[in-house]
Design an enzyme around this catalytic site. Structure first.
Site, PDB file in Angstrom:
ATOM      1  N   ARG A  48       0.818  -1.234   0.000  1.00 52.44           N
ATOM      2  CA  ARG A  48       0.000   0.000   0.000  1.00 52.44           C
ATOM      3  C   ARG A  48       0.838   1.263   0.000  1.00 52.44           C
ATOM      4  NH1 ARG A  48      -2.828  -3.196   3.562  1.00 52.44           N
ATOM      5  NH2 ARG A  48      -4.665  -4.097   2.592  1.00 52.44           N
TER       6      ARG A  48
ATOM      7  N   LYS B 100       1.138  11.678 -10.925  1.00 53.75           N
ATOM      8  CA  LYS B 100       0.361  10.712 -11.703  1.00 53.75           C
ATOM      9  C   LYS B 100       1.266   9.547 -12.061  1.00 53.75           C
ATOM     10  CE  LYS B 100      -3.212  13.262 -14.155  1.00 53.75           C
ATOM     11  NZ  LYS B 100      -3.713  13.605 -15.490  1.00 53.75           N
TER      12      LYS B 100
ATOM     13  N   GLU C 195       6.342  20.209 -24.389  1.00 52.59           N
ATOM     14  CA  GLU C 195       5.661  20.487 -23.104  1.00 52.59           C
ATOM     15  C   GLU C 195       6.106  21.846 -22.547  1.00 52.59           C
ATOM     16  OE1 GLU C 195       3.245  18.532 -21.880  1.00 52.59           O
ATOM     17  OE2 GLU C 195       3.604  16.707 -23.033  1.00 52.59           O
TER      18      GLU C 195
ATOM     19  N   LYS D 284       4.221  23.854 -13.132  1.00 58.19           N
ATOM     20  CA  LYS D 284       3.441  22.614 -12.931  1.00 58.19           C
ATOM     21  C   LYS D 284       3.161  22.404 -11.446  1.00 58.19           C
ATOM     22  CE  LYS D 284       2.362  18.012 -14.183  1.00 58.19           C
ATOM     23  NZ  LYS D 284       2.642  16.817 -14.942  1.00 58.19           N
TER      24      LYS D 284
ATOM     25  N   GLU E  99      -6.842  16.082  -9.493  1.00 55.03           N
ATOM     26  CA  GLU E  99      -7.659  16.407 -10.667  1.00 55.03           C
ATOM     27  C   GLU E  99      -9.142  16.470 -10.314  1.00 55.03           C
ATOM     28  OE1 GLU E  99      -6.835  13.703 -13.932  1.00 55.03           O
ATOM     29  OE2 GLU E  99      -5.975  15.367 -15.042  1.00 55.03           O
TER      30      GLU E  99
ATOM     31  N   ARG F 261      -6.475  21.566 -12.942  1.00 51.19           N
ATOM     32  CA  ARG F 261      -5.384  20.863 -13.636  1.00 51.19           C
ATOM     33  C   ARG F 261      -5.630  20.730 -15.142  1.00 51.19           C
ATOM     34  NH1 ARG F 261      -2.093  16.274 -10.270  1.00 51.19           N
ATOM     35  NH2 ARG F 261      -0.907  15.613 -12.041  1.00 51.19           N
TER      36      ARG F 261
ATOM     37  N   ASN G 286      -3.807  20.319 -20.110  1.00 49.99           N
ATOM     38  CA  ASN G 286      -4.175  19.557 -21.310  1.00 49.99           C
ATOM     39  C   ASN G 286      -4.149  20.370 -22.591  1.00 49.99           C
ATOM     40  OD1 ASN G 286      -4.578  17.011 -20.224  1.00 49.99           O
ATOM     41  ND2 ASN G 286      -6.607  17.586 -19.466  1.00 49.99           N
TER      42      ASN G 286
ATOM     43  N   HIS H 206      -3.342  18.841 -25.890  1.00 53.81           N
ATOM     44  CA  HIS H 206      -3.414  17.390 -25.692  1.00 53.81           C
ATOM     45  C   HIS H 206      -4.728  16.767 -26.168  1.00 53.81           C
ATOM     46  CE1 HIS H 206       0.222  18.006 -23.424  1.00 53.81           C
ATOM     47  NE2 HIS H 206       0.337  16.722 -23.167  1.00 53.81           N
TER      48      HIS H 206
ATOM     49  N   HIS I 248      -3.599  13.949 -28.320  1.00 55.21           N
ATOM     50  CA  HIS I 248      -3.812  12.522 -28.019  1.00 55.21           C
ATOM     51  C   HIS I 248      -4.398  11.798 -29.212  1.00 55.21           C
ATOM     52  CE1 HIS I 248      -3.724  12.948 -23.387  1.00 55.21           C
ATOM     53  NE2 HIS I 248      -2.580  12.500 -23.853  1.00 55.21           N
TER      54      HIS I 248
ATOM     55  N   HIS J 111       4.807  11.380 -28.531  1.00 52.63           N
ATOM     56  CA  HIS J 111       3.909  12.221 -27.738  1.00 52.63           C
ATOM     57  C   HIS J 111       4.183  13.717 -27.980  1.00 52.63           C
ATOM     58  CE1 HIS J 111       1.292  13.381 -24.450  1.00 52.63           C
ATOM     59  NE2 HIS J 111       2.276  14.139 -23.960  1.00 52.63           N
TER      60      HIS J 111
HETATM   61 ZN    ZN Z   1       2.049  15.605 -22.500  1.00 49.55          ZN
END
Ligand code: ZN
Ligand code: ADP
Length: 369
Positions: A128, A150, A192, A231, A241, A246, A250, A253, A257, A269
């Site tokens: 955990r 993340k 980025e 960030k 989020e 947040r 994006n 993105h 994506h 990416h």
């Molecule tokens: Zn990215």
């Protein structure tokens, strides 16, 4: 003489209450002993790395651990996104268990975003949650993947479908690792970085406008520090989020994506996000949120860093199909983050398929503007 990029040495705290941690920037990997020597990181350190990074930097980190009288083991994976899978997680946590690692011991990731996403996830579920220290070695990981907590892996159905929010105990960046990073990987990180300028910092964007590609590497320490702060601030306001804040991360993105799914592995990416930022800036202009000048400036900076800007070889219809997989789809409308001006974006901008289709096809027709 070998270049030294650790000209700037700072410690930035990411304030997340009991999950707060420091990002050490500009620290030599061989000096990580002073961090790893601390009692709270236990007596066993597992290094997770890949076959490109470990041969260059692994020994240095291992020696740093050994110098503190601690036990060190390593798992070295094939490089690339394909290592981000459940089997690898099983392997890592199995290794921790057979090595009798306890919750006080530490998983240390040494590599790009793939390694930190995977290692962070394994660390978050073993007993955990065991200590996790991240040493990002790619530009993308230094400005993006390693900040924000993340973690995750891919499933055959899609990228990052399994994961957790799990903050590291520390992020430790030696800028000199960038000296061995392949050019194409550096450009991914630049995408980025440009994004951070557009969403939050006119100052950063203006700095980028003045940089020549040949002189970029010396400027990176300062740029990385600015990005970590940006960030960090966003994440501090919306750790898990939940509040929607947040979402501004994006920018580029939503289209990015979809392009990545349709054109991977031809486009990576960063390249997909570069195209995404160009397309979404065009949408910003066409919806009247920003002027043509904003679109032109964004496209120019993306191009300056030799990232793709042209949709000539992108099939709009096929990327539109993939847009619907986006997590931000609400009631048949697609939600975008669009630029208002350089340094400010607006989130939750809803557009329907017809509007997007029309604008993007118009953009391709007029590619010279
Ligand atoms: Zn990215
Ligand atoms: P990301 O781009 O998200 O950081 P990866 O973890 O796949 O994704 O890293 C990109 C590639 O760069 C991988 O092939 C990795 O092995 C390689 N790499 C990462 N850091 C370095 C480095 N400092 N020197 C050389 N290669 C590196």
């Amino acid at each position: 003489m070998k270049k030294n990029l650790n000209i700037l040495k700072t410690k930035t705290k990411i304030e997340l209450g009991k999950n707060s941690y420091y990002v050490f920037l500009g620290y030599l990997l061989k000096k990580i002993s002073s961090l790893l020597g601390k009692e709270k990181y236990g007596n066993k350190i597992l290094i997770l790395s890949d076959k490109n990074v470990f041969p260059i930097y692994g020994e240095t980190v291992k020696n740093a651990v050994v110098s503190k009288g601690k036990e060190v083991t390593e798992i070295i994976l094939p490089p690339g996104e394909k290592s981000k899978n459940l089997k690898r997680v099983e392997e890592i946590i199995g290794f921790c268990a057979s090595g009798k690692m306890s919750r006080d011991d530490t998983v240390l990731t040494l590599g790009g975003g793939v390694i930190s996403d995977l290692g962070g996830f394994a660390a978050s579920i073993y007993m955990r949650g065991i200590n996790f220290i991240s040493c990002p070695t790619s530009l993308l990981a230094q400005v993006d993947a390693s900040i924000g907590g993340k973690t995750g892996i891919n499933l055959p159905f899609g990228k990052n479908l399994v994961g957790s929010f799990y903050q590291p105990s520390a992020v430790y960046v030696d800028f000199n690792t960038l000296l061995t990073l392949p050019e194409r990987e550096k450009k991914q990180g630049m995408a980025e970085i440009i994004k951070y300028g557009i969403i939050k910092s006119r100052k950063l964007f203006q700095l980028l406008e003045t940089i020549e590609l040949s002189g970029l590497i010396e400027k990176l320490p300062d740029i990385i520090e600015q990005c970590v702060k940006i960030k960090g601030n966003v994440v501090e306001k919306d750790e898990r989020e939940k509040t929607g804040f947040r979402e501004i991360l994006n920018f580029g993105h939503t289209l990015g994506h979809a392009i990545e799914i349709a054109y991977s592995p031809r486009l990576n990416h960063g390249e997909s996000v570069a195209l995404g930022m160009v397309g979404e800036s065009y949408l910003g202009w066409k919806t009247g949120l920003c002027g043509k000048d904003v679109f032109k400036k964004i496209k120019a900076v993306v191009e300056q860093f030799k990232l793709p800007v042209s949709y000539r070889n992108i099939e709009i219809d096929s990327i539109l199909k993939y847009l619907w997989y986006d997590k931000k789809v609400k009631k048949n409308k697609l939600r975008f983050v669009l630029p208002e001006k350089i340094g400010t974006v607006k989130k939750g901008m809803e557009l329907n398929q017809k509007e997007i289709n029309y604008a993007l096809k118009e953009m391709v027709r007029n590619e010279r503007y």
